[in-house]
Design a protein around this motif. Structure first.
Motif, short mmCIF file in Angstrom:
data_model
loop_
_atom_site.label_atom_id
_atom_site.label_comp_id
_atom_site.label_asym_id
_atom_site.label_seq_id
_atom_site.Cartn_x
_atom_site.Cartn_y
_atom_site.Cartn_z
N PHE A 119 -1.88 -1.77 -4.25
CA PHE A 119 -2.85 -0.37 -3.73
C PHE A 119 -2.10 0.72 -3.79
N VAL A 120 -2.34 1.86 -4.68
CA VAL A 120 -1.63 3.01 -4.67
C VAL A 120 -2.69 4.20 -4.68
N SER A 121 -2.13 5.16 -4.08
CA SER A 121 -2.71 6.63 -4.32
C SER A 121 -1.89 7.23 -5.08
N VAL A 122 -2.43 8.08 -5.94
CA VAL A 122 -1.63 8.75 -7.15
C VAL A 122 -1.94 10.14 -7.12
N THR A 123 -0.87 11.11 -6.86
CA THR A 123 -0.95 12.45 -7.02
C THR A 123 -0.24 12.94 -8.28
N ILE A 124 -0.75 13.47 -9.20
CA ILE A 124 -0.31 13.79 -10.59
C ILE A 124 -0.01 15.39 -10.45
N THR A 125 1.16 15.62 -10.89
CA THR A 125 1.67 17.08 -10.67
C THR A 125 1.78 17.86 -12.06
N VAL A 147 0.98 -1.30 -0.11
CA VAL A 147 0.00 -0.05 0.00
C VAL A 147 1.03 1.27 -0.01
N ARG A 148 0.91 2.03 -1.17
CA ARG A 148 1.68 3.21 -1.17
C ARG A 148 1.39 4.32 -1.97
N ARG A 149 2.12 5.24 -1.82
CA ARG A 149 1.60 6.81 -2.50
C ARG A 149 2.70 6.75 -3.64
N LEU A 150 2.17 7.21 -4.86
CA LEU A 150 2.99 7.79 -5.92
C LEU A 150 2.61 9.15 -6.37
N ARG A 151 3.75 9.91 -6.63
CA ARG A 151 3.56 11.32 -6.93
C ARG A 151 4.50 11.49 -8.07
N GLY A 152 4.06 12.45 -9.13
CA GLY A 152 4.76 12.94 -10.45
C GLY A 152 3.92 13.09 -11.52
N THR A 153 4.76 13.46 -12.68
CA THR A 153 3.78 13.48 -13.62
C THR A 153 3.11 12.39 -14.12
N LEU A 154 2.11 12.38 -14.95
CA LEU A 154 1.44 11.13 -15.38
C LEU A 154 2.52 10.07 -16.09
N GLU A 155 3.47 10.87 -17.03
CA GLU A 155 4.25 9.74 -17.67
C GLU A 155 5.00 9.06 -16.75
#
Length: 421
Positions: free
Chosen positions: A329-335, A279-287
């Motif tokens: 399981f991911v929580s995604v933040t797109i920048t 279970v983790r977070r991901l952050r960055g541009t969509l690519e």
């Protein structure tokens, strides 16, 4: 004397509507394997066995198989269990007399009559007896039958009152199992989004851990992160699996407690536990986020790595998927400043367990500024509703409610995304 300290199994829990069945079975199986290898003198399970007061049949079967596997170990290992705030005492206590014949001891109700006391189990090792006191979750109102008419106790006073009725022998080693919200000298313990309504408004349910000073070890349940409370020998062991994104950096484990002679500090070890999915977070541009699902992408610390981001056993347990698809399981933040087309759809092609999607760029930050100062991220919508529901109704959100709210939230998010992109 060697003890396994466990709590907050939350069997049957959903993570944003996703079943955790395979992950929970995996960690319970690891616990059984550790028990076979280490053969503790007792296993302590400190509340919240189930996630709901009315567990599903599947949840009952999972816990039954877990207990059955433990009971097959020889020599037999006593298992001591208390009810937590998520458990139904009546349901959890079913067949308790039969279970005691197999060295499985349950305590689900605090004493409510003058002749009743805490369940006490005595075990012995080379240094003599150890007394285990089983204190299930309680609210002060439960104790009204024991009090003079009109008496009102706080949570701390309620625990002090119950313990004052016990004849605790200070010359013997004493251990307590308890499922409450303990603090030390007003310090704040670490809490997580998955702990629904853990702390009441105004801190009414806080209990200073000094009430447990008579015990050589306090095995605590309720909080999901492994941590001490004031002293090393008063501990929350945490959950065996990550139950929210806020637990991303937790290292789940079995807490192994070794009691020596009276007066010696218990020795602690931690046996790692891991589910099939992280279970983790991901952050960055969509690519960047899409690329992170590729076979070459690494995993978070403490997690297994493989072509799909899963351990080999996980790939056998979960549905097959094309190479480059991550099952975590991911929580995604797109920048991205210019928000790409079809963000959710493109992410779900690579991440088949997408928990939440957020956009953080100049436009969304400006919107926050217009509405007031930026604050810490709020809980995900489903968790926020669970907290609201339990605070108002004093019971966990039922499974049907989970399904309805998940569908409504998804529909609202999709409509909002369509209006934005």
């Amino acid at each position: 004397m060697k003890l396994f300290h466990l709590s907050d199994l939350h069997i049957g829990k959903l993570l944003c509507g996703y079943s955790l069945k395979e992950n929970q079975e995996a960690v319970l199986s690891q616990i059984v394997d550790y028990a076979k290898e280490e053969h503790p003198d007792a296993i302590l399970i400190c509340g919240d066995i189930y996630d709901k007061s009315a567990p599903s049949g599947e949840a009952y079967v999972m816990f039954d198989r877990f207990l059955e596997s433990l009971s097959e170990i020889r020599p037999r290992i006593p298992v001591l269990i208390i009810a937590g705030n998520h458990d139904s005492p009546e349901r959890l206590s079913y067949a308790s007399a039969f279970l005691e014949k197999h060295s499985i001891y349950l305590s689900v109700f605090p004493p409510v009559r003058e002749e009743e006391y805490l369940k006490k189990i005595e075990l012995t090792d080379e240094y003599g007896p150890v007394d285990f006191y089983l204190l299930p979750f309680l609210k002060p109102g439960y104790l009204r039958p024991l009090l003079p008419d009109g008496s009102v106790l706080s949570y701390e006073e309620a625990v002090r009152f119950l313990l004052s009725r016990e004849k605790i022998d200070s010359g013997r080693r004493n251990v307590i199992l308890s499922h409450q919200f303990y603090t030390a000298a007003q310090s704040e313990p670490e809490t997580c989004d998955s702990e629904v309504a853990v702390a009441m408004a105004g801190g009414l349910d806080r209990i200073d851990v000094s009430v447990l000073d008579a015990f050589d070890y306090a095995a605590l349940g309720h909080l999901h992160g492994s941590q001490r409370v004031g002293r090393e020998s008063a501990r929350y062991c945490g959950t065996p699996y990550k139950y929210s994104v806020s637990e991303e950096r937790h290292h789940k484990s079995v807490t192994v407690v070794e009691l020596g002679k009276k007066g010696e500090e218990p020795r602690l070890r931690f046996l790692p536990l891991s589910g099939l999915q992280d279970v983790r977070r991901l952050r960055g541009t969509l690519e960047e986020v899409l690329k992170a699902a590729e076979p070459a992408a690494g995993r978070t610390e403490g997690a297994s790595s493989s072509a799909s981001g899963l351990s080999p056993s996980a790939q056998d347990s979960l549905p097959s998927a094309p190479s480059g698809v991550c099952h975590d399981f991911v929580s995604v933040t797109i920048t991205d400043e210019q928000e790409p087309y079809r963000i959710r759809e493109r992410l779900e092609e690579r991440y088949d367990h997408l928990l939440e999607l957020r956009v953080d760029n100049a436009r969304t930050r400006a919107r926050l500024t217009e509405g007031g100062s930026e604050t810490d991220p709020a809980p995900e919508p489903m968790e926020a509703f669970r907290q609201f529901y339990e605070t108002v109704n004093h019971t966990p959100l039922p499974e049907e409610g989970e399904r309805i709210m998940k569908r409504l939230i998804r529909e609202i998010q999709e409509k909002g995304m369509e209006g934005t992109l």
